[in-house]
Write an enzyme that holds these catalytic residues in place. Structure first.
Site, mmCIF file in Angstrom:
data_model
loop_
_atom_site.group_PDB
_atom_site.id
_atom_site.type_symbol
_atom_site.label_atom_id
_atom_site.label_comp_id
_atom_site.label_asym_id
_atom_site.label_seq_id
_atom_site.Cartn_x
_atom_site.Cartn_y
_atom_site.Cartn_z
ATOM 1 N N SER A 1 39.726 31.739 31.218
ATOM 2 C CA SER A 1 40.869 30.949 30.730
ATOM 3 C C SER A 1 42.136 31.783 30.532
ATOM 4 O O SER A 1 42.910 31.534 29.609
ATOM 5 C CB SER A 1 40.505 30.202 29.446
ATOM 6 O OG SER A 1 39.427 29.298 29.687
ATOM 7 N N GLY B 1 40.758 32.013 37.289
ATOM 8 C CA GLY B 1 40.260 30.854 38.015
ATOM 9 C C GLY B 1 41.309 29.766 38.077
ATOM 10 O O GLY B 1 42.202 29.772 38.929
ATOM 11 N N GLY B 2 41.225 28.810 37.157
ATOM 12 C CA GLY B 2 42.089 27.622 37.160
ATOM 13 C C GLY B 2 43.563 27.922 37.373
ATOM 14 O O GLY B 2 44.229 27.278 38.200
ATOM 15 N N ASN C 1 40.672 33.707 41.529
ATOM 16 C CA ASN C 1 39.362 33.279 42.032
ATOM 17 C C ASN C 1 39.451 31.770 42.216
ATOM 18 O O ASN C 1 39.393 31.021 41.248
ATOM 19 C CB ASN C 1 38.285 33.654 40.999
ATOM 20 C CG ASN C 1 36.923 33.078 41.349
ATOM 21 O OD1 ASN C 1 36.709 32.611 42.464
ATOM 22 N ND2 ASN C 1 36.012 33.105 40.377
ATOM 23 N N TRP C 2 39.613 31.358 43.460
ATOM 24 C CA TRP C 2 39.808 29.918 43.722
ATOM 25 C C TRP C 2 38.518 29.121 43.595
ATOM 26 O O TRP C 2 38.556 27.890 43.604
ATOM 27 C CB TRP C 2 40.393 29.726 45.124
ATOM 28 C CG TRP C 2 41.860 30.044 45.225
ATOM 29 C CD1 TRP C 2 42.686 30.428 44.200
ATOM 30 C CD2 TRP C 2 42.670 29.998 46.406
ATOM 31 N NE1 TRP C 2 43.968 30.618 44.681
ATOM 32 C CE2 TRP C 2 43.979 30.365 46.027
ATOM 33 C CE3 TRP C 2 42.417 29.685 47.739
ATOM 34 C CZ2 TRP C 2 45.035 30.417 46.940
ATOM 35 C CZ3 TRP C 2 43.464 29.743 48.651
ATOM 36 C CH2 TRP C 2 44.761 30.100 48.260
ATOM 37 N N LYS C 3 37.382 29.801 43.542
ATOM 38 C CA LYS C 3 36.084 29.102 43.492
ATOM 39 C C LYS C 3 35.997 28.118 44.673
ATOM 40 O O LYS C 3 36.527 28.403 45.739
ATOM 41 C CB LYS C 3 35.892 28.421 42.139
ATOM 42 C CG LYS C 3 36.151 29.401 40.980
ATOM 43 C CD LYS C 3 35.699 28.912 39.658
ATOM 44 C CE LYS C 3 36.002 29.983 38.605
ATOM 45 N NZ LYS C 3 35.507 29.671 37.288
ATOM 46 N N GLU D 1 28.846 32.302 37.674
ATOM 47 C CA GLU D 1 28.410 31.046 38.315
ATOM 48 C C GLU D 1 27.365 31.325 39.383
ATOM 49 O O GLU D 1 26.457 30.524 39.606
ATOM 50 C CB GLU D 1 29.632 30.304 38.893
ATOM 51 C CG GLU D 1 30.460 29.678 37.773
ATOM 52 C CD GLU D 1 31.946 29.545 38.084
ATOM 53 O OE1 GLU D 1 32.347 29.660 39.252
ATOM 54 O OE2 GLU D 1 32.713 29.340 37.116
ATOM 55 N N HIS E 1 29.529 37.007 40.080
ATOM 56 C CA HIS E 1 30.204 36.073 39.174
ATOM 57 C C HIS E 1 29.145 35.298 38.388
ATOM 58 O O HIS E 1 28.080 34.976 38.916
ATOM 59 C CB HIS E 1 31.102 35.114 39.972
ATOM 60 C CG HIS E 1 31.990 34.305 39.085
ATOM 61 N ND1 HIS E 1 31.541 33.183 38.431
ATOM 62 C CD2 HIS E 1 33.280 34.483 38.717
ATOM 63 C CE1 HIS E 1 32.543 32.708 37.697
ATOM 64 N NE2 HIS E 1 33.603 33.469 37.853
ATOM 65 N N GLU F 1 33.941 38.949 31.845
ATOM 66 C CA GLU F 1 34.172 37.510 31.733
ATOM 67 C C GLU F 1 33.145 36.889 30.792
ATOM 68 O O GLU F 1 32.021 36.591 31.214
ATOM 69 C CB GLU F 1 34.048 36.847 33.111
ATOM 70 C CG GLU F 1 35.062 37.326 34.111
ATOM 71 C CD GLU F 1 35.352 36.265 35.168
ATOM 72 O OE1 GLU F 1 36.527 35.934 35.355
ATOM 73 O OE2 GLU F 1 34.395 35.750 35.783
ATOM 74 N N GLY G 1 36.619 28.591 32.270
ATOM 75 C CA GLY G 1 36.900 27.184 32.566
ATOM 76 C C GLY G 1 36.837 26.276 31.347
ATOM 77 O O GLY G 1 36.817 25.058 31.477
HETATM 78 P P1 PGA Z 1 38.955 30.447 34.541
HETATM 79 O O1 PGA Z 1 37.900 31.175 35.511
HETATM 80 O O2 PGA Z 1 40.208 31.297 34.566
HETATM 81 O O3 PGA Z 1 39.167 29.094 35.152
HETATM 82 O O4 PGA Z 1 38.361 30.403 33.176
HETATM 83 C C1 PGA Z 1 37.768 32.567 35.539
HETATM 84 C C2 PGA Z 1 36.645 32.965 36.454
HETATM 85 O O5 PGA Z 1 35.601 32.288 36.451
HETATM 86 O O6 PGA Z 1 36.747 33.949 37.205
#
Ligand code: PGA
Length: 249
Positions: A212, A233-234, A9-11, A96, A94, A166, A172
């Site tokens: 994470s 994500g990251g 997930n590149w956001k 966010e 998600h 999640e 993050g």
């Molecule tokens: P993260 O993000 O791996 O950077 O914690 C995961 C996500 O929000 O899908």
């Protein structure tokens, strides 16, 4: 055996030229995996990513969509539009989006239905906040979110829904849920699906862990009985770290 789905997930990261470089670098690194490899990229990267990933085993997804097919919804993109360019997956709900963009269990449910109408595979996110976990409400929250997300879907659609557990406090932050805690939560989600749709459907549902996840902890998390993949994500922004997660055994 459920196939593992490892989704990035590149956001709101990566310009088209960065997307092209990353996917070009990733292609040889993941070509032999048995896992499903997905990158969910910003809208502006979709077309470039689809072209770069053509002929590879890397699938491309979006990070959101609107539940209406078309109309006066300035700034929105529909499932039909995503499908029309060859997108296969879409992240829905998600945390966010729930937190910053008023996504609710109801809009999540509508979006999942529209995703299926357009032959898109939904990756549906559920998860509790730190306060909810500390108050002992984590399972209640995620079971509730799961039930509402899946409301009114056919058994076949439920079986084809990917759920990403999640925990919000792990996204993050560098804090990962322990593999036992993550597995227990994924198990609870599956049990809820057993309760509503039966064992056969629940056994087919892919349940990912996200929060994470990185090369150092992926192997342990992905070896757990009820964790069928990751939403990353990251660590999905760099080809090498993402490939290390895809290939960890
Ligand atoms: P993260 O993000 O791996 O950077 O914690 C995961 C996500 O929000 O899908």
């Amino acid at each position: 055996m459920r196939k593992k789905v490892i989704a990035g997930n590149w956001k709101m990261n990566m310009l088209p030229n960065e997307a092209i470089s990353m996917i070009t670098e990733l292609t040889p690194l993941v070509k032999d995996t048995e896992n499903e490899v997905v990158l969910c990229v910003p809208y502006t990267d979709l077309f470039y990513s689809l072209l770069t990933a053509q002929g590879t085993n890397i699938k491309i997804g979006a990070q959101n969509m609107h539940y209406e097919e078309k109309g006066a919804y300035t700034g929105e993109v529909s499932g039909k539009m995503l499908k029309s360019i060859g997108v296969e997956y879409v992240i829905i709900g998600h945390s966010e989006r729930r937190q910053y963009f008023n996504e609710t269990d109801e809009t999540v449910n509508k979006k999942i239905k529209t995703a299926f109408e357009n032959n898109l595979k939904p990756i549906v996110c559920v998860g509790e906040t730190l306060e909810e976990r500390e108050a002992g409400k984590a399972f209640e929250i995620i079971e509730n979110q799961t039930q509402k997300a899946l409301n009114g879907l056919t058994e076949e659609q439920v079986a084809n829904t990917i759920i990403a557990y999640e925990p919000i406090w792990a996204i993050g932050t560098g804090k990962t849920a322990t593999s036992n805690d993550a597995n227990e939560a994924c198990k609870k989600i599956r049990e809820k699906i057993v309760e509503i749709y039966g064992q056969n459907v629940a056994e087919r549902v892919i349940i990912q862990y996200g929060g994470s996840m990185k090369p150092e902890n992926a192997k342990e998390l992905l070896s757990m009985s009820d964790i069928d993949g990751g939403l990353i994500g990251g660590a999905s922004l760099k080809a090498e770290s993402f490939a290390n997660i895809v290939n960890c055994k």
